[in-house]
Structure formats: C-alpha cells, structure tokens
Design an enzyme around this catalytic site. Structure first.
Site, PDB file in Angstrom:
ATOM      1  N   LYS A 192       0.869  -1.186   0.000  1.00  0.00           N
ATOM      2  CA  LYS A 192       0.000   0.000   0.000  1.00  0.00           C
ATOM      3  C   LYS A 192       0.894   1.220   0.000  1.00  0.00           C
ATOM      4  CE  LYS A 192      -4.489   0.792   0.213  1.00  0.00           C
ATOM      5  NZ  LYS A 192      -5.543  -0.073  -0.328  1.00  0.00           N
TER       6      LYS A 192
HETATM    7  P1  NAP Z   1     -14.056   7.242  -3.282  1.00  0.00           P
HETATM    8  O1  NAP Z   1     -14.430   7.099  -4.707  1.00  0.00           O
HETATM    9  O2  NAP Z   1     -13.166   8.332  -2.844  1.00  0.00           O
HETATM   10  O3  NAP Z   1     -15.460   7.304  -2.467  1.00  0.00           O
HETATM   11  C1  NAP Z   1     -15.532   7.436  -1.085  1.00  0.00           C
HETATM   12  C2  NAP Z   1     -16.948   7.825  -0.728  1.00  0.00           C
HETATM   13  O4  NAP Z   1     -17.067   7.855   0.701  1.00  0.00           O
HETATM   14  C3  NAP Z   1     -17.349   9.231  -1.223  1.00  0.00           C
HETATM   15  O5  NAP Z   1     -18.690   9.209  -1.665  1.00  0.00           O
HETATM   16  C4  NAP Z   1     -17.230  10.081   0.042  1.00  0.00           C
HETATM   17  O6  NAP Z   1     -18.092  11.204   0.079  1.00  0.00           O
HETATM   18  C5  NAP Z   1     -17.684   9.087   1.070  1.00  0.00           C
HETATM   19  N1  NAP Z   1     -17.328   9.456   2.435  1.00  0.00           N
HETATM   20  C6  NAP Z   1     -16.169   9.972   2.894  1.00  0.00           C
HETATM   21  N2  NAP Z   1     -16.254  10.176   4.228  1.00  0.00           N
HETATM   22  C7  NAP Z   1     -17.494   9.768   4.595  1.00  0.00           C
HETATM   23  C8  NAP Z   1     -18.205   9.737   5.821  1.00  0.00           C
HETATM   24  N3  NAP Z   1     -17.647  10.152   6.946  1.00  0.00           N
HETATM   25  N4  NAP Z   1     -19.483   9.238   5.830  1.00  0.00           N
HETATM   26  C9  NAP Z   1     -20.061   8.809   4.687  1.00  0.00           C
HETATM   27  N5  NAP Z   1     -19.437   8.829   3.493  1.00  0.00           N
HETATM   28  C10 NAP Z   1     -18.185   9.308   3.456  1.00  0.00           C
HETATM   29  O7  NAP Z   1     -13.381   5.896  -2.717  1.00  0.00           O
HETATM   30  P2  NAP Z   1     -13.585   4.405  -3.216  1.00  0.00           P
HETATM   31  O8  NAP Z   1     -12.571   4.100  -4.249  1.00  0.00           O
HETATM   32  O9  NAP Z   1     -15.024   4.156  -3.501  1.00  0.00           O
HETATM   33  O10 NAP Z   1     -13.144   3.610  -1.897  1.00  0.00           O
HETATM   34  C11 NAP Z   1     -14.010   3.529  -0.784  1.00  0.00           C
HETATM   35  C12 NAP Z   1     -13.478   2.458   0.170  1.00  0.00           C
HETATM   36  O11 NAP Z   1     -13.378   1.228  -0.543  1.00  0.00           O
HETATM   37  C13 NAP Z   1     -12.085   2.739   0.747  1.00  0.00           C
HETATM   38  O12 NAP Z   1     -12.014   2.204   2.062  1.00  0.00           O
HETATM   39  C14 NAP Z   1     -11.172   1.940  -0.157  1.00  0.00           C
HETATM   40  O13 NAP Z   1      -9.958   1.600   0.475  1.00  0.00           O
HETATM   41  C15 NAP Z   1     -12.053   0.734  -0.410  1.00  0.00           C
HETATM   42  N6  NAP Z   1     -11.658   0.038  -1.624  1.00  0.00           N
HETATM   43  C16 NAP Z   1     -11.788   0.626  -2.840  1.00  0.00           C
HETATM   44  C17 NAP Z   1     -11.391  -0.070  -3.968  1.00  0.00           C
HETATM   45  C18 NAP Z   1     -11.554   0.503  -5.350  1.00  0.00           C
HETATM   46  O14 NAP Z   1     -11.211  -0.195  -6.321  1.00  0.00           O
HETATM   47  N7  NAP Z   1     -12.108   1.687  -5.503  1.00  0.00           N
HETATM   48  C19 NAP Z   1     -10.844  -1.364  -3.845  1.00  0.00           C
HETATM   49  C20 NAP Z   1     -10.756  -1.937  -2.580  1.00  0.00           C
HETATM   50  C21 NAP Z   1     -11.157  -1.225  -1.469  1.00  0.00           C
HETATM   51  P3  NAP Z   1     -17.931  12.439  -0.932  1.00  0.00           P
HETATM   52  O15 NAP Z   1     -18.476  11.922  -2.246  1.00  0.00           O
HETATM   53  O16 NAP Z   1     -18.794  13.479  -0.312  1.00  0.00           O
HETATM   54  O17 NAP Z   1     -16.484  12.764  -0.978  1.00  0.00           O
END
Ligand code: NAP
Length: 416
Positions: free
Chosen positions: A106
C-alpha cells in the site's frame, strides 16, 4: 471517521489466532510479524500559484511470498505510516484469500485530494512515481487506484515511471485508462465483485432478492455496487456521502441520484431527488435494513455505535470499516459481517486480469472480465463460507485461516 483505533486487534493478531487452525504456520507467522520494506519520503509539489508544498509519502511492501507486491495508492489528508502499513498487511491477506499470485502493499500521500487542481494532481502523481521508481515495478510492486486516486493518476504514474527508468512498462500499475493499457470493467470491479459475492452467498446470509440495502459512501466502490443491487430488484433504502444520508423507505430511484453525484454534487443538496429525504451523515448506520454496506473509510462502525446498527448483515466494501470492538458487539447481536479481505477483493482480482492482459499484449472484452470476476468471487466466497460453517468460525476468521494456509504453504515451499 478515523482510520486508526488503538484498541483494535491488528490484522496480525487475527492471523495469529487463525494459526490455531493451520498446523505448521510458525515460519509464515514469524515472517509476517513485520513488513518486508517500508519507505517514507518527502515529496515536493509545485502549486499552481507558484508556491511549493512538501508532503509526506509512503510505500509499504508487506510481503512477497506469493508474488510481486500489489496494493492501492491513496491520496488522503488523514493518511499516516501506521495506516499504510496496516493496509499493506491487509492486502497480503486479501491476495492470499483470493488465490492471486501477489503479495501485499500500500502507498500514498498525506494530502487533501479535493484541494488539488487537476494539474497539481498530475504533478503529484508524477513526483510519487519518480521518487518511488526503485520500489515499484511490474515484477516488484504494482500500485492501483484507491481513495483519492483514479485511472488518470495511474496513467500519469505509468508515464513518469517509463521516463524515470527508460523502459515502457505499462504493467507497473493497474487501473490504468483503457487507452494506456487498462482493462475494460476495472472501474466497476470492486463494486461488481461485492455484488457477485452477495449473489453467491445470498442464501447463506439470508438475503432475499428484494432485501433492503443501505450503502454508506457513494464513491467508486459504493455507487457501482448500489447500482448493481438496485438493478436486480433490491430496495436501496439509503445512500450516504461525506455530507449527508439520503433516505427513502420505499427504495430510492438511484438513477438521478447517481447522475447528480457523478456531476460532483453532494447528497446534502439533493433533498427530494429520487424520492429521497436528506438526513444527517451518520443516520445511515442505524437505519432498519437487511444489508448495510460501509463503502467510505475505515473505522465507520465502532464500539460506540455498533449497538445501534439496524442491519442484519454488514458487507465491508471499504477497508477496515468495522473495528475489532464493534466486531465483537455485532457478533453478540447476531449480525453477520462479510469481511473486507473478501468483500472488496474484486478490484485487485480485475487488476490481476489487467496484468495478464498487459503481459500477453491482449485487450480482454468486458464480458470475459465479468465472467472471470464472477467465477473468482463465487469460488473464493464459497470456500470461505464453507470453512466458516465446517469449523464454527465467523466469515472473517475463516478468511484469515484460508489466507494463512496459502501463505504458510508458499513459505514452506520456497523455504523463505
Ligand atoms: P471514493 O471514490 O473516494 O469514495 C468514497 C466515498 O465515501 C465518497 O462518496 C465520500 O463522500 C464518502 N465518504 C467519505 N467520508 C465519509 C463519511 N464520513 N461518511 C459517509 N461517506 C463518506 O473511494 P472508493 O474508491 O469508492 O473507496 C471507498 C473504500 O473502498 C475505501 O475504504 C477503499 O480503500 C475501499 N476500496 C476501494 C477499492 C476501489 O477499487 N475503488 C478497492 C478496494 C477497497 P464524498 O463523495 O462526499 O467525498
């Protein structure tokens, strides 16, 4: 939400407990007690206004017994070295659970991604690739998108790495744009993988085809999963982002909500859209529903709020959304948790397909990606569920046992 909780069992504690079910795992456990490599560097970022900012950046390669290390690159204002190391450990477990030929890693930069212009983001990504050019590499360590980064950032990293090393090596990152060697379906892969898992385990989890679902975090992972679940008849009673929860007891009409979010709007400003009513950000956690999907950041469900969770099943789409203390409370309340190391593994699984595609010089059709993803999530999900049932374990415990079995076998086979 905080990414850290000092009372939490570390992933390593979970692996140590798993060793009770894995004879001969001592050598692997000793090896996995600390990371293989942890680098901390200072990056200089030239801002659009002509000033220069210095930012802390990290890359942790936790273990490579199963292959080159693999893991996301995060731009987030709350990032620190301990979080990077913990997430790298969890990637090691995740790749092992999913039968992937990778170790775990990471990396990231402590920076608020929303405070960067597009040009600043590109400069930061290029600075990261140059600074860590000796750490990353197609056969060594392969970053992918994570919170605050996307396909565009990966494209810049591939280009800057080629510039720094003099080698065209698209396989240095996955999650690239299609035109730069990316794979069809990578963007939806994490959400789709979790969706495939729900399809596979719905009977075991007692989730009907019309169950009520709430998704916390409406970004890449959460939005794709919500759309797929809604598309198969599940009722989406709420979604939330960093500004608010949008609730509709009868089921949100997700289309207009997702469209507004993709245009950059916040849920707090969408009262009435899709039939939804705006409520406070954390209201989603206590809503009455069958399935709650935390898909934002770590530490969302803690000892303080686990008693009020209104769902029967929690699927961890984010990394580490349920703390150890919350895990115990939820188990006592009979709430099943599908662990992150399995539930959000769709992204790294399709990243593996992207690496295969790059090595073979091919471009896989999206249908092939979806079929292979569905097969992998179904096979590994069923194996974890079977282990849990046969050994009387939670799904999280069973996932760690499966991972340790594989890691221990590799360490023994390689004598490393
Ligand atoms: P992202 O596109 O940045 O989306 C994160 C979302 O969470 C956004 O809608 C954000 O709101 C929201 N958020 C942030 N703080 C919050 C809170 N306190 N309460 C409610 N919502 C909140 O990230 P992502 O890629 O989807 O990843 C999300 C999670 O999945 C992370 O833990 C990441 O490590 C995990 N993950 C992602 C992937 C991947 O391929 N994307 C793979 C494995 C794991 P806003 O829209 O208002 O900013």
């Amino acid at each position: 939400m905080s990414e850290e909780n000092s009372n939490d069992p570390s992933g390593f504690d979970r692996l140590r407990r798993a060793a009770e079910h894995v004879p001969g795992a001592e050598a692997a456990l000793a090896r996995l007690a600390m990371p293989l490599e942890m680098r901390a560097l200072r990056l200089a970022l030239d801002r659009d206004d002509g000033t220069r900012t210095y930012l802390p950046a990290w890359r942790c390669r936790y273990d490579d017994a199963l292959g080159p290390t693999k893991g996301g690159l995060r731009f987030h204002q709350g990032l620190d070295a301990a979080t990077v190391e913990r997430l790298a450990f969890e990637m090691t477990v995740k790749c092992a659970v999913m039968d992937l030929p990778y170790g775990g890693a990471k990396g990231g930069v402590r920076v608020d991604p929303k405070a960067l212009s597009a040009a600043e983001r590109r400069r930061l990504a290029a600075a990261y690739a140059r600074a860590f050019a000796d750490t990353i590499g197609p056969e060594r360590d392969v970053p992918a998108p994570d919170v605050g980064t996307d396909a565009g950032v990966m494209g810049v990293i591939a280009d800057a790495y080629a510039g720094a090393t003099g080698r065209h090596a698209p396989g240095v990152v996955t999650g690239k744009p299609l035109a730069a060697g990316g794979i069809a379906g990578r963007e939806e892969a994490t959400g789709r993988g979790a969706f495939c898992l729900v399809q596979q385990l719905s009977q075991a989890l007692g989730l009907s085809s019309v169950c009520r679902v709430a998704v916390q975090g409406f970004g890449n992972a959460g939005m794709h999963m919500a759309e797929l679940l809604a598309g198969t008849g599940r009722r989406m009673v709420a979604v939330s982002d960093s500004s608010a929860t949008l609730v509709c007891e009868d089921g949100l009409d997700l289309g207009p909500v997702a469209a507004a979010k993709r245009e950059g709007q916040s849920l707090a400003d969408l009262d009435g859209l899709g039939g939804g009513r705006v409520r406070d950000r954390d209201a989603i956690l206590s809503l009455d529903c069958d399935l709650l999907v935390p898909a934002a950041l770590g530490g969302a469900i803690t000892g303080a709020n686990a008693g009020g969770v209104g769902a029967r099943v929690i699927l961890e789409l984010a990394n580490g959304p349920v703390t150890g203390e919350a895990d115990t409370i939820l188990a006592e309340r009979g709430i099943t948790v599908v662990p992150d190391v399995l539930a959000n593994a769709g992204g790294v699984t399709v990243s593996h397909f992207e690496s295969l595609q790059n090595r073979q010089g091919e471009a896989w059709p999206e249908e092939r990606v979806r079929e292979r993803l569905s097969e992998a999530m179904g096979r590994c999900g069923a194996a974890v569920a079977e282990l849990a049932r046969d050994c009387g374990l939670t799904l999280r415990e069973a996932a760690y046992v499966r991972a340790l079995e594989r890691l221990a076998a590799a360490v023994a086979a390689r004598g490393c």
